[in-house]
Write a protein that holds these residues in place. Structure first.
Motif, PDB file in Angstrom:
ATOM      1  N   ARG A 102      31.251  63.094  51.749  1.00 33.70           N
ATOM      2  CA  ARG A 102      31.839  64.076  50.827  1.00 33.70           C
ATOM      3  C   ARG A 102      33.130  63.544  50.232  1.00 33.70           C
ATOM      4  O   ARG A 102      33.524  63.938  49.138  1.00 33.70           O
ATOM      5  CB  ARG A 102      32.216  65.352  51.595  1.00 33.70           C
ATOM      6  N   GLY A 272      25.824  83.063  58.960  1.00 33.16           N
ATOM      7  CA  GLY A 272      24.969  81.944  59.334  1.00 33.16           C
ATOM      8  C   GLY A 272      25.046  80.775  58.377  1.00 33.16           C
ATOM      9  O   GLY A 272      24.034  80.163  58.041  1.00 33.16           O
ATOM     10  N   GLY A 307      21.656  96.080  60.575  1.00 32.34           N
ATOM     11  CA  GLY A 307      22.425  97.321  60.637  1.00 32.34           C
ATOM     12  C   GLY A 307      23.893  97.053  60.847  1.00 32.34           C
ATOM     13  O   GLY A 307      24.337  95.907  60.899  1.00 32.34           O
ATOM     14  N   PHE A 310      29.079  98.206  64.012  1.00 34.26           N
ATOM     15  CA  PHE A 310      29.907  99.240  64.641  1.00 34.26           C
ATOM     16  C   PHE A 310      29.056 100.373  65.221  1.00 34.26           C
ATOM     17  O   PHE A 310      29.512 101.141  66.042  1.00 34.26           O
ATOM     18  CB  PHE A 310      30.944  99.783  63.645  1.00 34.26           C
TER      19      PHE A 310
HETATM   20  C1  LIG Z   1      33.845  71.492  55.890  1.00 30.86           C
HETATM   21  C2  LIG Z   1      33.602  72.860  56.418  1.00 30.86           C
HETATM   22  C3  LIG Z   1      33.684  73.096  57.781  1.00 30.86           C
HETATM   23  C4  LIG Z   1      33.438  74.358  58.288  1.00 30.86           C
HETATM   24  N1  LIG Z   1      33.467  74.548  59.648  1.00 30.86           N
HETATM   25  C5  LIG Z   1      33.091  75.752  60.148  1.00 30.86           C
HETATM   26  C6  LIG Z   1      32.989  75.961  61.569  1.00 30.86           C
HETATM   27  O1  LIG Z   1      33.252  75.075  62.391  1.00 30.86           O
HETATM   28  N2  LIG Z   1      32.601  77.185  62.005  1.00 30.86           N
HETATM   29  C7  LIG Z   1      32.274  78.222  61.153  1.00 30.86           C
HETATM   30  O2  LIG Z   1      31.911  79.297  61.624  1.00 30.86           O
HETATM   31  N3  LIG Z   1      32.390  78.051  59.823  1.00 30.86           N
HETATM   32  C8  LIG Z   1      32.785  76.848  59.298  1.00 30.86           C
HETATM   33  N4  LIG Z   1      32.895  76.706  57.947  1.00 30.86           N
HETATM   34  C9  LIG Z   1      32.814  77.901  57.086  1.00 30.86           C
HETATM   35  C10 LIG Z   1      31.407  78.338  56.772  1.00 30.86           C
HETATM   36  O3  LIG Z   1      30.948  77.649  55.628  1.00 30.86           O
HETATM   37  C11 LIG Z   1      31.385  79.847  56.449  1.00 30.86           C
HETATM   38  O4  LIG Z   1      32.296  80.140  55.424  1.00 30.86           O
HETATM   39  C12 LIG Z   1      31.716  80.714  57.656  1.00 30.86           C
HETATM   40  O5  LIG Z   1      30.971  80.307  58.780  1.00 30.86           O
HETATM   41  C13 LIG Z   1      31.427  82.145  57.331  1.00 30.86           C
HETATM   42  O6  LIG Z   1      31.851  82.963  58.385  1.00 30.86           O
HETATM   43  P1  LIG Z   1      31.226  84.414  58.593  1.00 30.86           P
HETATM   44  O7  LIG Z   1      29.765  84.300  58.774  1.00 30.86           O
HETATM   45  O8  LIG Z   1      32.000  85.053  59.677  1.00 30.86           O
HETATM   46  O9  LIG Z   1      31.617  85.180  57.233  1.00 30.86           O
HETATM   47  P2  LIG Z   1      30.720  85.620  56.017  1.00 30.86           P
HETATM   48  O10 LIG Z   1      29.912  84.504  55.500  1.00 30.86           O
HETATM   49  O11 LIG Z   1      31.612  86.358  55.105  1.00 30.86           O
HETATM   50  O12 LIG Z   1      29.692  86.643  56.682  1.00 30.86           O
HETATM   51  C14 LIG Z   1      30.029  87.909  57.140  1.00 30.86           C
HETATM   52  C15 LIG Z   1      28.721  88.604  57.507  1.00 30.86           C
HETATM   53  O13 LIG Z   1      28.993  89.851  58.108  1.00 30.86           O
HETATM   54  C16 LIG Z   1      28.035  90.797  57.661  1.00 30.86           C
HETATM   55  N5  LIG Z   1      28.634  92.117  57.851  1.00 30.86           N
HETATM   56  C17 LIG Z   1      29.688  92.642  57.186  1.00 30.86           C
HETATM   57  N6  LIG Z   1      29.971  93.871  57.665  1.00 30.86           N
HETATM   58  C18 LIG Z   1      29.087  94.121  58.657  1.00 30.86           C
HETATM   59  C19 LIG Z   1      28.884  95.223  59.525  1.00 30.86           C
HETATM   60  N7  LIG Z   1      29.654  96.320  59.495  1.00 30.86           N
HETATM   61  N8  LIG Z   1      27.874  95.146  60.414  1.00 30.86           N
HETATM   62  C20 LIG Z   1      27.065  94.043  60.465  1.00 30.86           C
HETATM   63  N9  LIG Z   1      27.230  92.973  59.672  1.00 30.86           N
HETATM   64  C21 LIG Z   1      28.234  93.006  58.776  1.00 30.86           C
HETATM   65  C22 LIG Z   1      27.751  90.422  56.244  1.00 30.86           C
HETATM   66  O14 LIG Z   1      26.484  90.886  55.815  1.00 30.86           O
HETATM   67  C23 LIG Z   1      27.825  88.880  56.304  1.00 30.86           C
HETATM   68  O15 LIG Z   1      26.552  88.325  56.530  1.00 30.86           O
HETATM   69  C24 LIG Z   1      33.140  75.430  57.417  1.00 30.86           C
HETATM   70  C25 LIG Z   1      33.070  75.201  56.058  1.00 30.86           C
HETATM   71  C26 LIG Z   1      33.284  73.927  55.545  1.00 30.86           C
HETATM   72  C27 LIG Z   1      33.145  73.722  54.080  1.00 30.86           C
END
Ligand SMILES: Cc1cc2nc3c(=O)[nH]c(=O)nc-3n(C[C@H](O)[C@H](O)[C@H](O)COP(=O)(O)OP(=O)(O)OC[C@H]3O[C@@H](n4cnc5c(N)ncnc54)[C@H](O)[C@@H]3O)c2cc1C
Lengths: 325, 258
Positions: A102, A272, A307, A310
């Motif tokens: 990258r 995910g 779902g 909470f």
């Molecule tokens: C170089 C690089 C390295 C990275 N390294 C890491 C790493 O080591 N680890 C990592 O985790 N990420 C890493 N990331 C970031 C990764 O790409 C994602 O941005 C991150 O994992 C997203 O986190 P998240 O799933 O918590 O948030 P989001 O993608 O915002 O997902 C939140 C989820 O919560 C759900 N949700 C919201 N409210 C509720 C509710 N009340 N009940 C049920 N579900 C709900 C939503 O539908 C959504 O699917 C990296 C990114 C890059 C570019």
């Protein structure tokens, strides 16, 4: 006329990255479909590292050599690779989508007036046309992409898209030493290091309850902690939770955090993204709770609840206490 | 020190995505937009560097008129002025063309530093910044999580894979792509929001020449939801509480983890 596939084999301090062999597997499959030879390229000071790659079934291994290639810098790597690409004139340049690639591949492709088809998960050839598939929207959607431009086409493959074991061994490919010129190297690297030993070692726990951005606020973490306690497990998180300072970084799971394989992994409000999945996909049983039915986390979950976490977590916590009680 | 921060507007991360009729992009009609996550951190880092070393922070965003909301928010958080590269289709031109257009727009500014996020949350090319560095002939570093601009040369800490890090030094002007989490992002204050109203937003349009660099080196033919490869057992059928009860039972009897 351009012909063949050039595949970049990455190493750090002499150790090849597993994703390099995945890239070789991708290049070999593409080569078979297109009936084009595969050439591998290794950048280093001499040809001592090229031998490991020559064990694979490739037409030849180019060992691009210059004293400035002892350590990775984007300037030196780009100069070297540009010469190898121009000398070999391939149709496709295949690379693993690692942090190192990258860092320099876009600079390389820019010298050919184009970008990289980055982070692909598949490539399908029909006739002499290749369709690359890549994940967009943090893994939520796939896009099929073709290149209408002149060769070479630069493409990188996501870690895990091909299996390293799929890379075919051969009877010892010929190694071609290619001295390359490297211009001024502006970046000066210092030795790579790991932060002091992490306080929490999540690789040894059997049960992990991991929270993502869906947890919404720091106060709500207590809810997930309650579930972790009921299960006798530990709390972990996706990156944004640690970025926000809600949990310390040593609880982060993923490519820039810890890689774990517990018996049970419960993902609460985690979408995910691939960088998260690489850190936990080998868990025994994976549970996902997410309000979005299309969340990519469901693709690797054994059990899913679509779902609101909470609503789910309090009931789940009580039920588990009852069953354990 | 003059710092340019490149910020992209992307669809809200929480949005439920729908694919458009042509199957080439998502339905944008029902989307709300926000700043790309890592670009927000790039702005924060720029503001902190200005606080330490003085100078100016210029925000640059490209896209249709709606990107003005990203720009206004950045100005409210403390950026000094902004450049808006206006054009309805600029979100879909590909990384080389984006970088060409950006290079044209910021070239005359002669910045000491260009900061941007490490990748966008929509297309996720992870390369516009690096290509731009090449076009501007700047040294660059990606996935940066700490910046030290106090010395003669710029020193930056890069994140490598699986818990490894590395410092690099380089001369300025330079371009850095910033990783999320580099520091805690400040919110706009009321005072900041008021002050932002007086700040300059210069609107420019790309030249035909820069746009012609948009030759299709990667053309999207179709987008679709990924094929599921694993058979997930979905529980509760829309009733979250029932799902939770079933799950507890399955974890005991099938998965045998409790
Ligand atoms: C170089 C690089 C390295 C990275 N390294 C890491 C790493 O080591 N680890 C990592 O985790 N990420 C890493 N990331 C970031 C990764 O790409 C994602 O941005 C991150 O994992 C997203 O986190 P998240 O799933 O918590 O948030 P989001 O993608 O915002 O997902 C939140 C989820 O919560 C759900 N949700 C919201 N409210 C509720 C509710 N009340 N009940 C049920 N579900 C709900 C939503 O539908 C959504 O699917 C990296 C990114 C890059 C570019």
């Amino acid at each position: 006329m351009s012909n063949g596939i050039l595949v970049f084999a990455e190493h750090r301090a002499g150790a090849f990255n597993k994703t390099s062999f995945e890239a070789i597997a991708a290049a070999q499959q593409l080569g078979t479909s297109l009936q084009q030879p595969v050439t591998a390229v290794v950048l280093f000071t001499d040809d001592s590292l090229a031998r490991e790659v020559a064990a694979y079934n490739v037409a030849k291994v180019i060992s691009a050599e210059n004293p400035s290639l002892a350590e990775y810098t984007p300037d030196a790597y780009t100069d070297a690779m540009e010469q190898v690409v121009r000398a070999t004139d391939p149709q496709y340049v295949i690379m693993p989508h690692t942090y190192l690639v990258r860092d320099y591949a876009p600079k390389l492709s820019a010298r050919f007036g184009k970008g990289v088809i980055s982070d692909c998960i598949r490539a399908n050839a029909s006739g002499d046309r290749v369709t690359f598939s890549r994940r967009i929207f943090l893994g939520k959607i796939d896009a099929d992409v073709v290149s209408d431009g002149e060769p070479p086409v630069f493409a990188t493959f996501q870690s895990g898209a091909y299996r390293a074991e799929q890379a075919e061994k051969g009877s010892g490919a010929q190694i071609e030493s290619m001295p390359v010129e490297v211009g001024e190297v502006r970046m000066q690297p210092e030795p790579a290091f790991q932060e002091v030993k992490q306080a929490v070692d999540l690789t040894k726990t059997d049960v992990i309850v991991a929270i993502g951005r869906g947890i919404k606020s720091q106060e709500n973490i207590a809810l997930a902690q309650g579930l972790a306690d009921a299960l006798g497990g530990d709390l972990a998180a996706s990156r944004p939770i640690c970025d926000a300072g809600w949990l310390p970084i040593d609880r982060q799971i993923g490519s820039s955090g810890q890689t774990v394989a517990p018996k049970l992994y419960v993902a609460l409000g985690i979408s995910g993204a691939i960088q998260h999945l690489v850190g936990m996909k080998n868990a025994g049983t994976i549970v996902a709770v997410n309000k979005d039915p299309e969340a990519p986390i469901f693709d690797i979950a054994d059990y899913g609840i679509v779902g609101d976490l909470f609503e789910v977590v309090p009931v789940l916590t009580e039920e588990i206490k009852r069953l354990k009680g | 020190m003059k710092i340019i921060v490149l910020m992209k507007q992307v669809g809200n991360k929480d949005a439920i995505l729908r694919i458009n009729r042509d199957e080439t992009w998502i339905e944008e009609g029902d989307l709300s937009f926000e700043v790309n996550e890592s670009d927000g951190y790039a702005l924060e880092e720029a503001l902190r560097l200005r606080e330490k070393h003085g100078g100016e922070v210029v925000v640059c965003s490209m896209g249709p008129q709606r990107v003005k909301s990203v720009i206004k928010d950045a100005l409210a958080r403390g950026a000094d002025r902004a450049i808006h590269i206006a054009g309805d289709d600029l979100a879909h031109v590909g990384p080389f063309a984006s970088a060409t257009i950006l290079a044209e727009a910021i070239h005359g500014e002669q910045p000491d530093l260009v900061l941007t996020g490490l990748q966008s949350d929509d297309y996720g090319f992870a390369q516009t910044g690096v290509i731009l560095a090449e076009l501007l002939k700047f040294p660059h570093a990606t996935i940066v999580i700490e910046v030290d601009a106090s010395g003669e040369r710029l020193r930056v800490k890069r994140e490598l894979e699986s818990g490894w890090y590395q410092w690099y030094s380089m001369p300025t002007p330079a371009l850095l792509t910033i990783q999320s989490g580099i520091s805690q992002i400040r919110y706009a204050t009321l005072k900041g929001i008021m002050a932002a109203k007086k700040k300059e937003i210069r609107e420019v349009t790309p030249s035909a020449e820069a746009l012609s660099g948009a030759a299709q080196h990667q053309r999207v033919t179709k987008i679709y939801f990924p094929l599921k490869t694993k058979q997930t057992q979905f529980l509760g059928n829309g009733d979250a509480k029932a799902g939770a009860a079933q799950l507890a039972e399955k974890l005991r009897t099938e998965a045998r983890v409790i």
